[in-house]
Scaffold this motif. Structure first.
Motif, short mmCIF file in Angstrom:
data_model
loop_
_atom_site.label_atom_id
_atom_site.label_comp_id
_atom_site.label_asym_id
_atom_site.label_seq_id
_atom_site.Cartn_x
_atom_site.Cartn_y
_atom_site.Cartn_z
N GLY A 282 -59.13 -16.15 79.12
CA GLY A 282 -58.73 -16.51 78.01
C GLY A 282 -57.33 -17.25 76.89
O GLY A 282 -56.99 -16.96 75.66
N THR A 283 -57.20 -18.02 78.45
CA THR A 283 -56.03 -18.63 77.47
C THR A 283 -56.36 -19.64 78.29
O THR A 283 -57.13 -20.17 79.80
CB THR A 283 -54.77 -18.24 77.64
OG1 THR A 283 -53.82 -18.87 77.20
CG2 THR A 283 -54.33 -17.98 79.53
N THR A 284 -55.14 -21.08 78.74
CA THR A 284 -55.21 -22.53 78.77
C THR A 284 -54.12 -22.30 80.23
O THR A 284 -53.74 -22.05 79.42
CB THR A 284 -55.08 -23.18 77.58
OG1 THR A 284 -56.00 -23.60 76.58
CG2 THR A 284 -55.24 -25.31 78.67
N VAL A 285 -54.59 -22.58 81.17
CA VAL A 285 -53.14 -22.53 82.47
C VAL A 285 -53.13 -24.56 82.86
O VAL A 285 -54.52 -25.39 82.56
CB VAL A 285 -54.10 -22.62 83.05
CG1 VAL A 285 -53.06 -22.25 84.81
CG2 VAL A 285 -54.23 -20.73 83.12
N ARG A 286 -51.99 -24.49 82.50
CA ARG A 286 -51.81 -25.99 82.73
C ARG A 286 -51.46 -25.97 84.54
O ARG A 286 -50.53 -24.97 84.50
CB ARG A 286 -50.56 -26.62 82.05
CG ARG A 286 -50.58 -28.28 81.66
CD ARG A 286 -49.64 -28.31 80.79
NE ARG A 286 -48.94 -29.94 80.66
CZ ARG A 286 -47.84 -31.26 81.64
NH1 ARG A 286 -46.97 -29.38 82.24
NH2 ARG A 286 -47.78 -31.15 81.65
N TYR A 287 -51.67 -27.18 85.08
CA TYR A 287 -51.58 -26.92 86.32
C TYR A 287 -50.75 -28.55 86.57
O TYR A 287 -51.60 -29.50 86.35
CB TYR A 287 -52.95 -26.98 87.06
CG TYR A 287 -53.16 -27.48 88.77
CD1 TYR A 287 -51.69 -26.52 89.45
CD2 TYR A 287 -53.27 -27.84 89.44
CE1 TYR A 287 -51.50 -26.90 91.16
CE2 TYR A 287 -53.64 -28.36 90.80
CZ TYR A 287 -52.13 -27.84 91.31
OH TYR A 287 -52.40 -28.05 92.78
N VAL A 288 -49.99 -28.64 87.15
CA VAL A 288 -49.12 -29.82 87.50
C VAL A 288 -48.67 -29.48 89.01
O VAL A 288 -48.26 -28.81 90.01
CB VAL A 288 -47.67 -29.38 86.94
CG1 VAL A 288 -46.76 -30.69 87.12
CG2 VAL A 288 -47.97 -29.62 85.53
N ARG A 289 -49.01 -30.97 90.27
CA ARG A 289 -48.41 -30.61 91.54
C ARG A 289 -47.65 -31.79 91.65
O ARG A 289 -48.25 -33.22 91.60
CB ARG A 289 -49.92 -30.66 92.05
CG ARG A 289 -49.70 -30.98 93.68
CD ARG A 289 -51.21 -30.64 94.46
NE ARG A 289 -51.53 -32.07 94.61
CZ ARG A 289 -52.95 -32.11 93.70
NH1 ARG A 289 -53.16 -31.16 93.58
NH2 ARG A 289 -53.76 -32.75 93.64
N ARG A 290 -46.72 -32.07 92.70
CA ARG A 290 -45.99 -32.70 92.71
C ARG A 290 -45.77 -32.87 93.78
O ARG A 290 -44.67 -32.22 94.68
CB ARG A 290 -44.56 -32.93 91.63
CG ARG A 290 -44.64 -33.28 90.50
CD ARG A 290 -43.07 -32.82 89.39
NE ARG A 290 -43.45 -33.70 88.81
CZ ARG A 290 -42.46 -32.97 87.03
NH1 ARG A 290 -41.34 -32.58 87.52
NH2 ARG A 290 -42.72 -32.99 85.93
N GLY A 291 -46.01 -33.39 95.07
CA GLY A 291 -45.53 -33.11 96.81
C GLY A 291 -46.38 -31.56 96.61
O GLY A 291 -47.79 -31.68 96.34
N LEU A 292 -45.23 -31.00 97.84
CA LEU A 292 -45.68 -30.41 97.55
C LEU A 292 -44.60 -28.58 96.69
O LEU A 292 -45.26 -27.53 96.85
CB LEU A 292 -45.43 -29.24 99.23
CG LEU A 292 -45.08 -30.12 100.65
CD1 LEU A 292 -44.07 -29.69 101.78
CD2 LEU A 292 -46.99 -29.68 100.75
N TRP A 293 -44.83 -29.13 95.17
CA TRP A 293 -44.06 -28.48 94.67
C TRP A 293 -45.49 -28.56 93.76
O TRP A 293 -46.13 -28.91 92.95
CB TRP A 293 -43.11 -29.20 93.66
CG TRP A 293 -42.47 -27.99 92.75
CD1 TRP A 293 -41.56 -27.12 92.81
CD2 TRP A 293 -42.93 -28.31 91.64
NE1 TRP A 293 -41.79 -26.70 91.45
CE2 TRP A 293 -42.44 -27.51 90.39
CE3 TRP A 293 -43.85 -29.24 90.68
CZ2 TRP A 293 -41.83 -27.65 89.16
CZ3 TRP A 293 -43.75 -29.49 89.24
CH2 TRP A 293 -43.13 -28.17 89.02
#
Length: 380
Positions: free
Chosen positions: A25-36
């Motif tokens: 029911g909400t917007t999930v923002r996904y960020v990826r930088r290498g293994l992080w």
């Protein structure tokens, strides 16, 4: 991450590209930088969210999570205006690890759960009453001290040396004990402990003697020719500074060094051997003792001063006479030789190739005639 409706991010062995996803029911923002990786949502969520981590070879990853819970109307009334200004974010964190519950026989370590206040991107420990008790996470648990409790040797500190001066003995207590899980030990018989028993006795040396003098190396002799003195430093090393003056070693003694007694002595230069043109001067060079004046052979040969040196007078008269004969054979035939007149110079004159000059030939006719006799080619 997935919700109850089977919507998910990075599921079924598929890695999503960074972006925004609709979950719970909400917007999930996904960020990826290498293994992080980072997943964030402003909320509120309407269904539970599940975070799953894939581990390889028991490798652990650092996971940090935060969430907020809204207060109901009753709880909002309890918060005064002073407490709400300014507003801060309080959250539970695992701040550190406790010590192991036992020292042997397998125990566990637990994390310390503390309440923190987030101020300007930094976390400050505060009283636990600022955080909601129903949101307090359970401590993380790890196993520790897995080795079994066992019999072992224990040793005490060494006692003082049995003597205060000279060689003595030191003793210490050595015993076999059994260690319990709480860390306490029970003394037992030596036969239960394996391995060699540590020594309970060792040699020692008392350093508190009445006379403990230490002397440095002797210095070089003050004279390099004849008698002189050499010195050294003598120090009392007794901790209390109590050294007997009657046993103090000498810090000075006489010495003798003859290494530089002989030196080269030179006389005055003689007059030039020729009244005109080029000539030679000579002087006496002797190795002598600089104190007694006796002759010796201990002077350094590389530093011997020269015995001869060239000298120059005014130019000779250019008129041809008997002194300007240039032919060695003619000179030998026309000049009656009665022997070398200046024996001390003749060897040098021959070495310097000066016999061609009739003036030198007259003074060293024997030496020069023999010289030219060897150089004049014989007739067949």
């Amino acid at each position: 991450m997935k919700d109850s409706s089977k919507r998910s991010i990075n599921s079924d062995w598929k890695i999503e590209l960074p972006g925004e996803f609709q979950l719970a029911g909400t917007t999930v923002r996904y960020v990826r930088r290498g293994l992080w990786e980072k997943m964030s949502a402003k909320g509120p969520t309407k269904t539970p969210l599940h975070l799953m981590v894939l581990l390889f070879h028991d490798q652990t990853y650092g996971i940090h999570y935060e969430y907020t819970v809204s207060l109901n109307a009753t709880e909002l009334e309890k918060v005064s205006e002073e407490q709400r200004q300014p507003e801060h974010l309080y959250l539970w964190t695992h701040s550190s690890w406790q010590d192991c519950s036992v020292q042997c026989g397998e125990g566990d370590r637990r994390t310390v759960v503390s309440c923190m206040k987030l101020v300007n991107k930094s976390m400050i420990p505060v009283n636990d009453s600022h955080c909601h008790p129903e949101n307090r996470p359970l401590p993380q648990v790890r196993r520790c001290n897995l080795h079994p409790c066992q019999y072992r040797w224990v040793t005490a500190e060494w006692n003082h040396c049995s003597v205060t001066c000279g060689k003595g003995l030191q003793r210490r207590e050595v015993g076999c004990v059994y260690q319990l899980q709480n860390g306490s030990v029970i003394p037992t018989q030596d036969l239960y402990c394996q391995g060699g028993k540590p020594p309970a006795l060792q040699s020692c040396e008392g350093r508190h003697c009445l006379t403990v003098w230490e002397a440095s190396e002797w210095s070089t002799c003050s004279s390099d020719c004849g008698t002189g003195f050499r010195n050294r430093t003598v120090t009392c090393t007794n901790p209390q500074g109590r050294c007997s003056p009657y046993s103090q070693p000498a810090d000075q003694e006489p010495c003798e060094d003859q290494s530089k007694c002989y030196e080269w002595k030179t006389g005055d230069w003689s007059k030039c051997s020729s009244s005109c043109g080029k000539g030679l001067q000579s002087r006496v060079v002797q190795c002598m003792h600089r104190v007694t004046g006796r002759h010796g052979n201990d002077c350094p040969a590389p530093f011997r001063p020269p015995t001869y040196r060239p000298c120059h007078q005014e130019a000779c008269n250019e008129k041809v006479n008997v002194n300007t004969i240039t032919s060695p054979r003619l000179a030998a035939l026309t000049y009656k030789c009665t022997g070398d007149q200046w024996t001390v110079y003749c060897r040098v004159i021959r070495e310097k190739n000066l016999c061609q000059d009739m003036r030198w030939y007259q003074r060293c006719c024997d030496t020069c005639r023999d010289f030219y006799a060897n150089k004049t080619p014989r007739k067949s």
